[in-house]
Design a protein around this motif. Structure first.
Motif, mmCIF file in Angstrom:
data_model
loop_
_atom_site.group_PDB
_atom_site.id
_atom_site.type_symbol
_atom_site.label_atom_id
_atom_site.label_comp_id
_atom_site.label_asym_id
_atom_site.label_seq_id
_atom_site.Cartn_x
_atom_site.Cartn_y
_atom_site.Cartn_z
ATOM 1 N N ARG A 191 0.717 -1.185 -0.193
ATOM 2 C CA ARG A 191 0.174 -0.082 0.125
ATOM 3 C C ARG A 191 1.062 1.257 0.058
ATOM 4 O O ARG A 191 1.340 1.511 1.026
ATOM 5 C CB ARG A 191 -1.006 -0.015 1.284
ATOM 6 N N PRO A 192 1.200 1.874 -1.154
ATOM 7 C CA PRO A 192 2.013 3.141 -1.234
ATOM 8 C C PRO A 192 1.437 4.327 -0.654
ATOM 9 O O PRO A 192 0.270 4.443 -0.633
ATOM 10 C CB PRO A 192 2.270 3.209 -2.771
ATOM 11 N N ASN A 193 2.161 5.149 -0.504
ATOM 12 C CA ASN A 193 1.793 6.678 0.066
ATOM 13 C C ASN A 193 1.328 7.402 -1.085
ATOM 14 O O ASN A 193 0.569 8.589 -1.017
ATOM 15 C CB ASN A 193 2.971 7.430 0.616
ATOM 16 N N ARG A 194 1.501 6.774 -2.469
ATOM 17 C CA ARG A 194 1.258 7.899 -3.574
ATOM 18 C C ARG A 194 1.028 6.694 -4.762
ATOM 19 O O ARG A 194 1.430 5.437 -4.485
ATOM 20 C CB ARG A 194 2.280 8.787 -3.979
ATOM 21 N N PRO A 195 0.080 7.012 -5.604
ATOM 22 C CA PRO A 195 -0.176 6.046 -6.790
ATOM 23 C C PRO A 195 1.137 5.512 -7.414
ATOM 24 O O PRO A 195 2.009 6.059 -7.720
ATOM 25 C CB PRO A 195 -0.761 6.827 -7.759
#
Length: 495
Positions: free
Chosen positions: A286-290
């Protein structure tokens, strides 16, 4: 709706088949797109979440219930977020179609104070198919078609998890994503001894139309054979074929210290099989940005979003039962030619939001109006699922051990198992072959047998040189000249 219903009536005078549906999609692609719009009665638009959930289909009114056929169909009511109607038709034993009209008698409205007698034939939001999947005396939900071109299926002993879609357009690469929708369905009436059910669907969107045929075969792993013929109205940046949509919040490779559950996800990795014989495993994050990544190849053998971890102790969730969520494996029928498997991972606030999408992108697209025909098989799998023939990743862990890590360093502990490893002696000279992208430096790598489990473990320490840039890692286990396992292809997102 009136024009489409008239078309259905005309079609009902002849036998319905995929070619007839394809011609309908071709003609539709030659016309400007007409948004479905919403003629939903205001009282249905005003329903809140609990009021909408209080509307239930009456099981005794299920299609084919009175005929005691092996499959039954129930329908979803319009309201709340489901505002665009779909038309649903039945194909009889003689091959001719009949429109299934909305009937207020099919639904229990609970405590709602509504006036359905004033609505007319408003249509349905979608439908679900029931079949005695787990025991002979009860028909379980088998597959659901609801919302845009979304659908999801179950094998025996499974709980709903990831979803599939008919088509994805410009998930990345374009100005904004376009969501094609199935606007009309035709359901083939099954024979009394049928073990499969056929569903046809007409897809429509501003830049594409399509004819779809789904052959549903329930079982321990439910198999869906898909035939599709697509027509573009206009050019697209990214055409996503056989898209899968899932959820990943956290796991052993990305723990959440604030949650009592060790892992929360519908899928834990993307698996890809290339025409060149390589098997690839990318653990989800689950990244912090796309974050969009892809795997290009000349030929595709298969891909899927998989839920490999099947142990309850990995999740400890007595309600969600994530260990029973299905994996879905996509296998092309015939050659799809060159292209890429694309994986899009997004931030998400909680487990109620899907944040993972995977699909195939053909290298070459047809000109507008020209057909693109692609067939594939989907397998909705539980504990018995598609695996590489030799060895595969059973878990990926990250974090420090006894020794502290230097600034910018990451440590990964990866366990591999499978028949190619099981036949090796405990002292076999197994080597971890690890490579890093230009943003990484391998600090340490080794491989050894885990005496507690019999699996083989790889330990890797790597330094991410620029924290604002992602880092790609690739690794596999090798014995002599033999590659023993799939390729562990891990990405460290920007920090």
């Amino acid at each position: 709706m009136a024009g489409s219903t008239a078309a259905v009536a005309a079609a009902g005078k002849q036998r319905f088949d995929f070619e007839q549906l394809s011609e309908q999609a071709r003609r539709l692609a030659q016309q400007p797109h007409r948004p479905a719009g919403s003629t939903l009665p205001e009282e249905l638009k005003a329903l809140d979440y609990d009021q909408y959930r209080d509307i239930r289909f009456r099981p005794e009114r299920a299609l084919w219930r009175g005929d005691k056929l092996p499959f039954e169909v129930m329908f979803f009511h319009l309201g709340k977020l489901q505002t665009e109607p779909v038309l649903i038709n039945e194909i009889g034993a003689d091959g001719r179609t009949r429109h299934i009209p909305f009937s207020r008698a099919d639904f229990d409205y609970g405590k709602n104070r509504l006036a359905p007698e004033t609505w007319g034939d408003v249509g349905f939001a979608g439908f679900r198919v029931h079949y005695p999947l787990n025991r002979s005396e009860y028909k379980d939900e088998l597959v659901v078609f609801l919302g845009a071109s979304y659908f999801r299926a179950l094998g025996a002993g499974q709980h709903y998890g990831l979803s599939a879609r008919g088509l994805a357009i410009d998930t990345v690469g374009g100005e904004r994503e376009e969501f094609p929708r199935f606007k009309e369905f035709w359901i083939q009436r099954p024979a009394p001894d049928a073990s499969a059910l056929t569903v046809y669907a007409l897809l429509d969107s501003p830049r594409a139309t399509g004819a779809y045929q789904f052959e549903l075969k329930p079982g321990a792993q439910t198999v869906v054979d898909v035939r599709s013929r697509l027509f573009l109205r206009a050019g697209v940046a990214t055409l996503g074929v056989a898209p899968l949509t899932s959820m990943f919040m956290f796991g052993e490779n990305q723990p959440d210290a604030g949650d009592f559950r060790p892992e929360v996800h519908d899928s834990d990795g993307l698996m890809v099989a290339t025409g060149g014989g390589e098997w690839i495993w990318r653990p989800l994050v689950r990244p912090n940005r796309p974050l969009a990544t892809s795997f290009a190849m000349r030929e595709l053998r298969g891909f899927g979003l998989m839920q490999r971890d099947r142990a309850f102790s990995s999740y400890e969730d007595t309600e969600a039962r994530y260990e029973q969520r299905p994996s879905t494996w996509i296998e092309p029928r015939g050659s799809w030619g060159p292209g890429r498997v694309e994986l899009v991972q997004l931030p998400a606030p909680d487990e109620g939001h899907d944040n993972v999408v995977a699909y195939w992108v053909p290298e070459k697209l047809p000109a507008p109006g020209q057909p693109l025909e692609l067939a594939y098989q989907m397998r909705w799998q539980g504990s018995e699922q598609q695996r590489p023939p030799g060895g595969w990743v059973s878990q990926t862990r990250t974090g420090r051990g006894f020794a502290a890590l230097a600034p910018g360093e990451r440590q990964f502990i990866v366990d591999f198992t499978g028949p190619s490893l099981a036949k090796l002696g405990p002292d076999a000279p197994v080597k971890a072959v690890v490579t890093a992208g230009p943003n990484g430096r391998i600090v340490e790598r080794n491989a050894y047998r885990n005496a507690a489990t019999g699996a083989w473990r790889m330990a890797v320490r790597v330094q991410q040189l620029q924290g604002a840039q992602p880092l790609e890692l690739r690794a596999y286990l090798q014995h002599g000249n033999d590659i023993l396992t799939e390729t562990w292809s891990n990405i460290i997102p920007p920090q």
